[in-house]
Design an enzyme around this catalytic site. Structure first.
Site, PDB file in Angstrom:
ATOM      1  N   CYS A  77      -4.461   2.736  -4.942  1.00  0.00           N
ATOM      2  CA  CYS A  77      -3.652   3.620  -4.098  1.00  0.00           C
ATOM      3  C   CYS A  77      -2.387   4.105  -4.781  1.00  0.00           C
ATOM      4  CB  CYS A  77      -3.323   2.928  -2.774  1.00  0.00           C
ATOM      5  SG  CYS A  77      -2.290   1.444  -2.920  1.00  0.00           S
ATOM      6  N   HIS A 130       0.856  -1.186   0.000  1.00  0.00           N
ATOM      7  CA  HIS A 130       0.000   0.000   0.000  1.00  0.00           C
ATOM      8  C   HIS A 130       0.893   1.237   0.000  1.00  0.00           C
ATOM      9  CE1 HIS A 130      -3.203   2.805   0.887  1.00  0.00           C
ATOM     10  NE2 HIS A 130      -2.576   3.213   1.970  1.00  0.00           N
TER      11      HIS A 130
END
Length: 312
Positions: free
Chosen positions: A185, A71
């Site tokens: 993301c 992430h």
């Protein structure tokens, strides 16, 4: 199936962000400590940090880090105030809801909870990013540049609203045709870096890698939108096939149920080379081919500025 085909598609821009349906529920609250992006003084010098950690690191530690499922976020530090900030973009209702729909009783069309959004909050959790990931300075910007970036983030967040898990391409070759680009993301962070570069930021020369989850497919075939497939004049055979495809991806209540559906997924995706993709509010058929799916952690260099600004 209709013969219209795709060239290369990216997630679209929309006029506004629709309200979320109460049916969509998050196991973990989206952006629980979020705050408005502050207005910085023009003379401020702001450090910009690359932040990266394994997905769900807060729950599973470095488990997904071993698979390079990461992430991404970006951090800021104001020299005038000493305050730190974090900005990231992720799913409102978790990854599973963005990747596969709900099949609700009494509703013909699959029901999607697939919005994503930016989250800005004060503080940088050093331990979270450093323990199994990355926290590294990539550039410095002025307060003026930060404020211009903040205006762009508002535009980006209001018009780029749907999370797209999959990248779809023709083969593993680096020069292969990309049929569909993901919107998650890391893509938000890459857009943010590019905006800063366009505003004049000069990035350090360091290697930066990002995660992509890739499906491999022959040329996709356009099927239609929700109304044309599931509406009163829709294609009932195609509608049933799409619902049947998504059924094994539902949340599971038992181990036995999970493995039964796993075999159904393997049968359809690998043995029968079928995948139905929902992208930009449209359905596409993917004629799947080997190696079917791959997770890559590939270098994307930090940007250089351009005269054509990426945003407003």
């Amino acid at each position: 199936m209709p013969a219209r085909k795709v060239v290369v598609r990216k997630s679209g821009r929309f006029d506004f962000r629709p309200k979320t349906d109460p049916y969509c529920q998050a196991r973990y609250t989206f952006c629980p400590t979020g705050s408005a992006i502050p207005l910085m003084k023009e003379e401020d010098v702001i450090e910009v940090y690359r932040l990266q950690a394994p997905v769900w690191e807060f729950k599973y530690g470095d488990l997904l880090g071993h698979l390079k499922i990461m992430h991404d976020a970006v951090g800021f530090r104001s020299s005038l105030t000493g305050k730190n900030y974090t900005m990231e973009w992720y799913e409102l209702f978790q990854l599973g809801n963005c990747t596969f729909p709900h099949l609700r009783p009494g509703m013909d069309a699959p029901f999607w909870c697939n919005q994503g959004a930016a989250c800005f909050y004060e503080g940088i959790d050093d331990a979270h990013w450093k323990a199994n990931g990355t926290l590294v300075l990539v550039t410095t910007i002025s307060g003026t540049m930060f404020n211009e970036m903040a205006q762009w983030v508002k535009y980006d967040n209001e018009t780029g609203i749907y999370y797209e898990t999959w990248t779809v391409q023709a083969s593993p070759d680096k020069k292969s045709t990309v049929w569909f680009d993901s919107y998650e993301c890391s893509k938000f962070i890459l857009r943010t870096y590019q905006k800063l570069a366009d505003l004049g930021a000069v990035f350090k020369k360091i290697q930066t890698n990002y995660t992509s989850i890739i499906l491999f497919s022959g040329e996709p075939i356009y099927l239609g939108n929700e109304t044309s497939i599931f509406g009163p004049q829709g294609n009932k055979t195609l509608a049933a096939a799409i619902r049947d495809f998504y059924n094994p991806f539902k949340p599971h209540q038992s181990v036995r149920e999970f493995f039964v559906d796993l075999f159904r997924i393997i049968d359809r995706v690998i043995l029968n080379h079928q995948f139905y993709l929902f992208y930009n509010l449209e359905y596409w058929f993917l004629p799947m081919k080997s190696p079917y799916l791959k997770i890559i952690y590939e270098e994307v260099p930090l940007p250089v500025g351009s005269k054509a600004s990426s945003g407003i």
